[in-house]
Design a protein around this motif. Structure first.
Motif, PDB file in Angstrom:
ATOM      1  N   GLN A  66      -0.218   9.146  15.432  1.00  0.00           N
ATOM      2  CA  GLN A  66       0.160  10.402  14.830  1.00  0.00           C
ATOM      3  C   GLN A  66       1.692   9.529  14.666  1.00  0.00           C
ATOM      4  O   GLN A  66       2.001  10.753  14.274  1.00  0.00           O
ATOM      5  CB  GLN A  66       0.341  11.228  16.202  1.00  0.00           C
ATOM      6  N   VAL A  67       1.478   8.639  15.382  1.00  0.00           N
ATOM      7  CA  VAL A  67       3.144   7.932  15.492  1.00  0.00           C
ATOM      8  C   VAL A  67       3.598   7.683  14.245  1.00  0.00           C
ATOM      9  O   VAL A  67       4.166   7.783  13.569  1.00  0.00           O
ATOM     10  CB  VAL A  67       3.601   7.546  16.101  1.00  0.00           C
ATOM     11  N   MET A  68       2.343   6.742  13.501  1.00  0.00           N
ATOM     12  CA  MET A  68       2.428   6.651  11.824  1.00  0.00           C
ATOM     13  C   MET A  68       2.290   8.041  11.130  1.00  0.00           C
ATOM     14  O   MET A  68       3.218   8.217  10.096  1.00  0.00           O
ATOM     15  CB  MET A  68       1.164   5.711  11.440  1.00  0.00           C
ATOM     16  N   HIS A  69       1.453   9.102  11.063  1.00  0.00           N
ATOM     17  CA  HIS A  69       1.723   9.611  10.824  1.00  0.00           C
ATOM     18  C   HIS A  69       3.119  10.943  10.182  1.00  0.00           C
ATOM     19  O   HIS A  69       3.661  10.902   9.308  1.00  0.00           O
ATOM     20  CB  HIS A  69       1.093  11.634  10.761  1.00  0.00           C
ATOM     21  N   ASP A  70       3.508  11.175  11.203  1.00  0.00           N
ATOM     22  CA  ASP A  70       5.393  11.584  11.662  1.00  0.00           C
ATOM     23  C   ASP A  70       6.011  11.088  10.925  1.00  0.00           C
ATOM     24  O   ASP A  70       6.737  11.428  10.022  1.00  0.00           O
ATOM     25  CB  ASP A  70       5.772  11.868  13.366  1.00  0.00           C
ATOM     26  N   LYS A  71       6.265   9.587  10.930  1.00  0.00           N
ATOM     27  CA  LYS A  71       6.779   8.923  10.342  1.00  0.00           C
ATOM     28  C   LYS A  71       7.056   8.852   9.095  1.00  0.00           C
ATOM     29  O   LYS A  71       8.619   8.381   8.353  1.00  0.00           O
ATOM     30  CB  LYS A  71       7.260   6.990  10.866  1.00  0.00           C
ATOM     31  N   HIS A 119       1.006  -1.117  -0.386  1.00  0.00           N
ATOM     32  CA  HIS A 119       0.020  -0.171  -0.582  1.00  0.00           C
ATOM     33  C   HIS A 119       0.793   1.547   0.224  1.00  0.00           C
ATOM     34  O   HIS A 119       1.878   0.967   0.044  1.00  0.00           O
ATOM     35  CB  HIS A 119      -0.840   0.183   1.152  1.00  0.00           C
ATOM     36  N   GLY A 120       0.392   2.747  -0.045  1.00  0.00           N
ATOM     37  CA  GLY A 120       0.635   4.004  -0.129  1.00  0.00           C
ATOM     38  C   GLY A 120       1.149   4.528   1.307  1.00  0.00           C
ATOM     39  O   GLY A 120       0.201   3.523   2.235  1.00  0.00           O
ATOM     40  N   GLY A 121       1.341   5.291   1.623  1.00  0.00           N
ATOM     41  CA  GLY A 121       1.868   5.907   3.001  1.00  0.00           C
ATOM     42  C   GLY A 121       0.835   6.685   3.125  1.00  0.00           C
ATOM     43  O   GLY A 121       0.197   6.655   2.838  1.00  0.00           O
ATOM     44  N   GLY A 122       0.770   6.371   4.761  1.00  0.00           N
ATOM     45  CA  GLY A 122      -0.801   6.376   5.424  1.00  0.00           C
ATOM     46  C   GLY A 122      -1.658   6.222   5.488  1.00  0.00           C
ATOM     47  O   GLY A 122      -2.586   5.889   6.182  1.00  0.00           O
ATOM     48  N   SER A 123      -1.833   4.529   4.449  1.00  0.00           N
ATOM     49  CA  SER A 123      -2.821   3.778   3.866  1.00  0.00           C
ATOM     50  C   SER A 123      -2.602   2.028   4.844  1.00  0.00           C
ATOM     51  O   SER A 123      -1.989   1.643   5.519  1.00  0.00           O
ATOM     52  CB  SER A 123      -2.448   4.068   2.631  1.00  0.00           C
TER      53      SER A 123
END
Length: 261
Positions: free
Chosen positions: A169-174, A34-38
């Motif tokens: 939040q952690v996933m978003h920031d990474k 998958h793509g980022g954030g997904s």
């Protein structure tokens, strides 16, 4: 509806609990990244059932995404590729095809660079290998990226399946930091890819079509397809899908033919 034969689970790989799903049946599985954030569903929910009509599908949620766990290290395309390779070893799969979108597309390229022994064919969708492959202003915008402007459908999908909702939040920031810190890959990396490779891009993608062309020219046995629309629309990706569009079905026809060659 989940079809008979569906299974899901977690594999302990490289200090990480990695979530995967298996759909359909067939000799050489197609691995979806998958793509980022997904999640699996937000990127591939529309086309996964169509793909599984003709082959075994192994869909993966990468580090910090969806159902999967996290660890302290930063996200990189190289590490994601290593995790996927470890998952296939866990599943005792010696050879597979790989299809990845956006960040998953760049990870697919790393599969060909780092793990060519398990690769049959590669499909890299909206992938990059150089910073100048993105539209102007993309990396500057990453400096100001915040959870507040992350697409709501991606937030909702994460919260629906994550073990710990506070990790959003952690996933978003990474994911943000992965792009901020992205460095160009040497051309020799792409030139080392031996597997047949299909590069796919949208005509109005965040990845420049000329960058997709460049990638296809650097990989010895690569072909290129440009489809109309914006980032992910031809996949039916949750944020850009066009209701009633037949383009995702057209894409499946092309992929079935190309993978069957």
């Amino acid at each position: 509806m989940i079809k008979p034969g569906f299974e899901s689970g977690y594999a302990s790989v490289n200090g990480l609990q990695l979530y995967y799903e298996i759909h359909g049946s067939g000799q050489i599985p197609l691995v979806l990244l998958h793509g980022g954030g997904s999640t699996i569903d937000t990127t591939f929910g529309q086309i996964l059932p169509l793909l599984a009509n003709h082959r075994k599908i192994i869909a993966v949620e990468l580090q910090a995404h969806g159902h999967s766990g996290d660890r302290k290290n930063a996200l990189t395309f190289e590490q994601d590729a290593d995790d996927v390779a470890a998952l296939l070893a866990h599943l005792k799969i010696k050879k597979a095809d790989f299809l990845g979108f956006s960040n998953g597309g760049s990870t697919v390229l790393q599969m060909g660079i780092r793990h060519d022994g398990i690769v049959h064919k590669l499909i890299a969708v909206s992938a990059i290998y150089k910073r100048n492959g993105m539209i102007p202003g993309f990396f500057e915008s990453m400096q100001n990226a915040s959870l507040e402007n992350m697409p709501q459908p991606l937030q909702d999908a994460y919260l629906k399946v994550a073990r710990d909702p506070k990790q959003l939040q952690v996933m978003h920031d990474k994911d943000r930091d992965r792009m901020i810190n992205f460095n160009d890959w040497p051309e020799s990396d792409l030139q080392s890819i031996q597997a047949p490779t299909l590069i796919i891009n949208a005509s109005q993608d965040v990845v420049l079509p000329e960058h997709a062309l460049e990638i296809s020219c650097k990989i010895p046995n690569a072909e290129l397809m440009i489809l109309p629309g914006v980032h992910g629309a031809f996949l039916g990706e949750i944020c850009t899908a066009i209701k009633g569009s037949k383009v995702p079905e057209l894409l499946i026809e092309v992929l079935d033919e190309w993978l069957g060659k």
